[in-house]
Design a protein around this motif. Structure first.
Motif, mmCIF file in Angstrom:
data_model
loop_
_atom_site.group_PDB
_atom_site.id
_atom_site.type_symbol
_atom_site.label_atom_id
_atom_site.label_comp_id
_atom_site.label_asym_id
_atom_site.label_seq_id
_atom_site.Cartn_x
_atom_site.Cartn_y
_atom_site.Cartn_z
ATOM 1 N N VAL A 68 -29.663 -4.921 -41.310
ATOM 2 C CA VAL A 68 -29.792 -5.727 -40.088
ATOM 3 C C VAL A 68 -29.967 -4.790 -38.897
ATOM 4 O O VAL A 68 -29.236 -3.796 -38.759
ATOM 5 C CB VAL A 68 -28.546 -6.607 -39.864
ATOM 6 C CG1 VAL A 68 -28.777 -7.561 -38.696
ATOM 7 C CG2 VAL A 68 -28.197 -7.384 -41.127
ATOM 8 N N ILE A 69 -30.920 -5.100 -38.023
ATOM 9 C CA ILE A 69 -31.187 -4.229 -36.878
ATOM 10 C C ILE A 69 -31.368 -5.047 -35.597
ATOM 11 O O ILE A 69 -31.455 -6.274 -35.624
ATOM 12 C CB ILE A 69 -32.451 -3.372 -37.092
ATOM 13 C CG1 ILE A 69 -33.708 -4.259 -37.136
ATOM 14 C CG2 ILE A 69 -32.340 -2.530 -38.337
ATOM 15 C CD1 ILE A 69 -35.014 -3.478 -37.159
ATOM 16 N N ARG A 75 -41.115 5.887 -40.570
ATOM 17 C CA ARG A 75 -41.999 5.165 -39.652
ATOM 18 C C ARG A 75 -42.571 3.920 -40.320
ATOM 19 O O ARG A 75 -42.628 2.843 -39.729
ATOM 20 C CB ARG A 75 -43.118 6.073 -39.185
ATOM 21 C CG ARG A 75 -44.061 5.435 -38.180
ATOM 22 C CD ARG A 75 -45.056 6.434 -37.638
ATOM 23 N NE ARG A 75 -45.920 5.820 -36.639
ATOM 24 C CZ ARG A 75 -46.853 6.487 -35.964
ATOM 25 N NH1 ARG A 75 -47.012 7.783 -36.176
ATOM 26 N NH2 ARG A 75 -47.594 5.870 -35.078
ATOM 27 N N SER A 76 -42.985 4.039 -41.584
ATOM 28 C CA SER A 76 -43.537 2.885 -42.287
ATOM 29 C C SER A 76 -42.482 1.821 -42.493
ATOM 30 O O SER A 76 -42.726 0.626 -42.312
ATOM 31 C CB SER A 76 -44.095 3.333 -43.644
ATOM 32 O OG SER A 76 -45.166 4.250 -43.470
ATOM 33 N N CYS A 77 -41.265 2.260 -42.854
ATOM 34 C CA CYS A 77 -40.184 1.306 -43.080
ATOM 35 C C CYS A 77 -39.826 0.562 -41.807
ATOM 36 O O CYS A 77 -39.631 -0.640 -41.812
ATOM 37 C CB CYS A 77 -38.952 2.041 -43.620
ATOM 38 S SG CYS A 77 -39.159 2.689 -45.296
ATOM 39 N N VAL A 78 -39.742 1.298 -40.691
ATOM 40 C CA VAL A 78 -39.381 0.681 -39.419
ATOM 41 C C VAL A 78 -40.439 -0.315 -38.989
ATOM 42 O O VAL A 78 -40.137 -1.408 -38.512
ATOM 43 C CB VAL A 78 -39.178 1.755 -38.330
ATOM 44 C CG1 VAL A 78 -39.022 1.101 -36.969
ATOM 45 C CG2 VAL A 78 -37.958 2.606 -38.654
ATOM 46 N N TRP A 103 -31.786 0.340 -28.627
ATOM 47 C CA TRP A 103 -30.933 -0.035 -29.751
ATOM 48 C C TRP A 103 -31.773 -0.544 -30.914
ATOM 49 O O TRP A 103 -31.526 -0.200 -32.076
ATOM 50 C CB TRP A 103 -29.920 -1.094 -29.318
ATOM 51 C CG TRP A 103 -29.284 -1.822 -30.461
ATOM 52 C CD1 TRP A 103 -29.410 -3.142 -30.760
ATOM 53 C CD2 TRP A 103 -28.445 -1.264 -31.479
ATOM 54 N NE1 TRP A 103 -28.705 -3.447 -31.896
ATOM 55 C CE2 TRP A 103 -28.100 -2.308 -32.358
ATOM 56 C CE3 TRP A 103 -27.965 0.021 -31.729
ATOM 57 C CZ2 TRP A 103 -27.296 -2.112 -33.475
ATOM 58 C CZ3 TRP A 103 -27.160 0.215 -32.846
ATOM 59 C CH2 TRP A 103 -26.825 -0.843 -33.697
ATOM 60 N N ALA A 104 -32.780 -1.357 -30.629
ATOM 61 C CA ALA A 104 -33.636 -1.888 -31.692
ATOM 62 C C ALA A 104 -34.364 -0.751 -32.414
ATOM 63 O O ALA A 104 -34.411 -0.712 -33.653
ATOM 64 C CB ALA A 104 -34.642 -2.876 -31.109
ATOM 65 N N TRP A 105 -34.902 0.173 -31.634
ATOM 66 C CA TRP A 105 -35.623 1.287 -32.252
ATOM 67 C C TRP A 105 -34.677 2.208 -33.030
ATOM 68 O O TRP A 105 -34.974 2.611 -34.143
ATOM 69 C CB TRP A 105 -36.361 2.094 -31.181
ATOM 70 C CG TRP A 105 -37.428 1.303 -30.504
ATOM 71 C CD1 TRP A 105 -38.229 0.332 -31.059
ATOM 72 C CD2 TRP A 105 -37.817 1.387 -29.133
ATOM 73 N NE1 TRP A 105 -39.081 -0.184 -30.119
ATOM 74 C CE2 TRP A 105 -38.860 0.441 -28.923
ATOM 75 C CE3 TRP A 105 -37.397 2.164 -28.049
ATOM 76 C CZ2 TRP A 105 -39.476 0.269 -27.690
ATOM 77 C CZ3 TRP A 105 -38.012 1.992 -26.822
ATOM 78 C CH2 TRP A 105 -39.039 1.046 -26.642
ATOM 79 N N SER A 106 -33.543 2.533 -32.446
ATOM 80 C CA SER A 106 -32.611 3.463 -33.098
ATOM 81 C C SER A 106 -32.035 2.881 -34.384
ATOM 82 O O SER A 106 -31.939 3.565 -35.405
ATOM 83 C CB SER A 106 -31.465 3.823 -32.138
ATOM 84 O OG SER A 106 -31.959 4.497 -31.004
ATOM 85 N N SER A 107 -31.629 1.601 -34.327
ATOM 86 C CA SER A 107 -31.097 0.981 -35.541
ATOM 87 C C SER A 107 -32.193 0.853 -36.590
ATOM 88 O O SER A 107 -31.941 1.011 -37.798
ATOM 89 C CB SER A 107 -30.488 -0.389 -35.224
ATOM 90 O OG SER A 107 -31.447 -1.264 -34.633
ATOM 91 N N GLY A 108 -33.430 0.609 -36.153
ATOM 92 C CA GLY A 108 -34.554 0.531 -37.086
ATOM 93 C C GLY A 108 -34.828 1.859 -37.760
ATOM 94 O O GLY A 108 -35.103 1.922 -38.968
ATOM 95 N N VAL A 109 -34.736 2.944 -36.996
ATOM 96 C CA VAL A 109 -34.937 4.275 -37.570
ATOM 97 C C VAL A 109 -33.862 4.584 -38.611
ATOM 98 O O VAL A 109 -34.145 5.130 -39.684
ATOM 99 C CB VAL A 109 -34.934 5.346 -36.458
ATOM 100 C CG1 VAL A 109 -34.822 6.753 -37.055
ATOM 101 C CG2 VAL A 109 -36.208 5.244 -35.630
#
Length: 205
Positions: free
Chosen positions: A150-151, A190-193, A168-174
């Motif tokens: 969850v991000i 990068r592909s996963c995010v 926060w969205a980008w950092s949790s996604g990374v």
């Protein structure tokens, strides 16, 4: 827009407030709304120097009216509404200091009881989500559901205005992307995010 301090309980923000035909808006309102619950009041200090300024105006321009003083500090339409609401319509020379103190108290402690919001479609601030204690702080994986990540705003993390929620969205996604990449043997973070962001965006719509 009017510079102001907006307060809910012990939480306060010094930002601009917009008085619109539909209600209150602006950075100060958006910020403090994250701490507001239905039934609570919101207080605004829109004229911090009111006590001193009103008495100074009475000494320097005793024949002036309160409306002219308000127009020096607020947009004309707002000054007119405040003037009518405050109910002081005589020359300042004839206004007792006690009344000026009452006026100043109202201007430094405007109290509103919001009856609602514009709804999710126009929301710029969100609150709530999945409790962070239910997630791994390193991978954002759900403790109770292995493989579920969850991000972003789906998590109960709310940042102030200024890009913090994006960060926060980008950092949790990374964090999630790196974990999935490690488990799948080299798929780039990068592909996963990119995939995660697309899924979250679709689900929120």
């Amino acid at each position: 827009a009017v510079p102001a301090t907006a307060r809910v309980g012990d939480t306060a923000f010094e930002e601009a407030v917009l008085f619109t035909h539909r209600g209150l808006s602006g950075p100060a309102v958006l910020q403090v709304s994250s701490y507001w619950s239905p039934g609570q009041d919101v207080n605004f200090n829109i004229f911090p120097e009111a006590h001193a300024e009103l008495k100074l105006a009475k000494r320097q321009a005793p024949r002036a009216h309160l409306k002219s003083v308000l127009e020096q500090h607020f947009p004309k339409r707002l000054a007119e509404v405040l003037h009518q609401t405050l109910g002081v319509h005589t020359e300042l020379a004839n206004v007792p200091d006690a009344v000026l103190d009452r006026v100043a108290e109202q201007l430094t402690n405007l109290r509103f009881y919001p009856t609602g919001t514009e709804g999710y479609a126009k929301a710029e601030v969100t609150a709530g989500g999945i409790d962070t204690r239910a997630l791994s702080s390193k991978t954002m994986e759900a403790n109770a559901v292995p493989g579920l990540f969850v991000i972003g705003e789906a998590v109960d993390v709310t940042g102030w205005l200024g890009g913090y929620n994006f960060q926060w969205a980008w950092s949790s996604g990374v964090a999630v992307g790196r974990e999935i990449g490690a488990r799948t043997g080299g798929v780039s973070a990068r592909s996963c995010v990119s995939g995660l962001v697309s899924v979250v965006a679709f689900r929120r719509v």
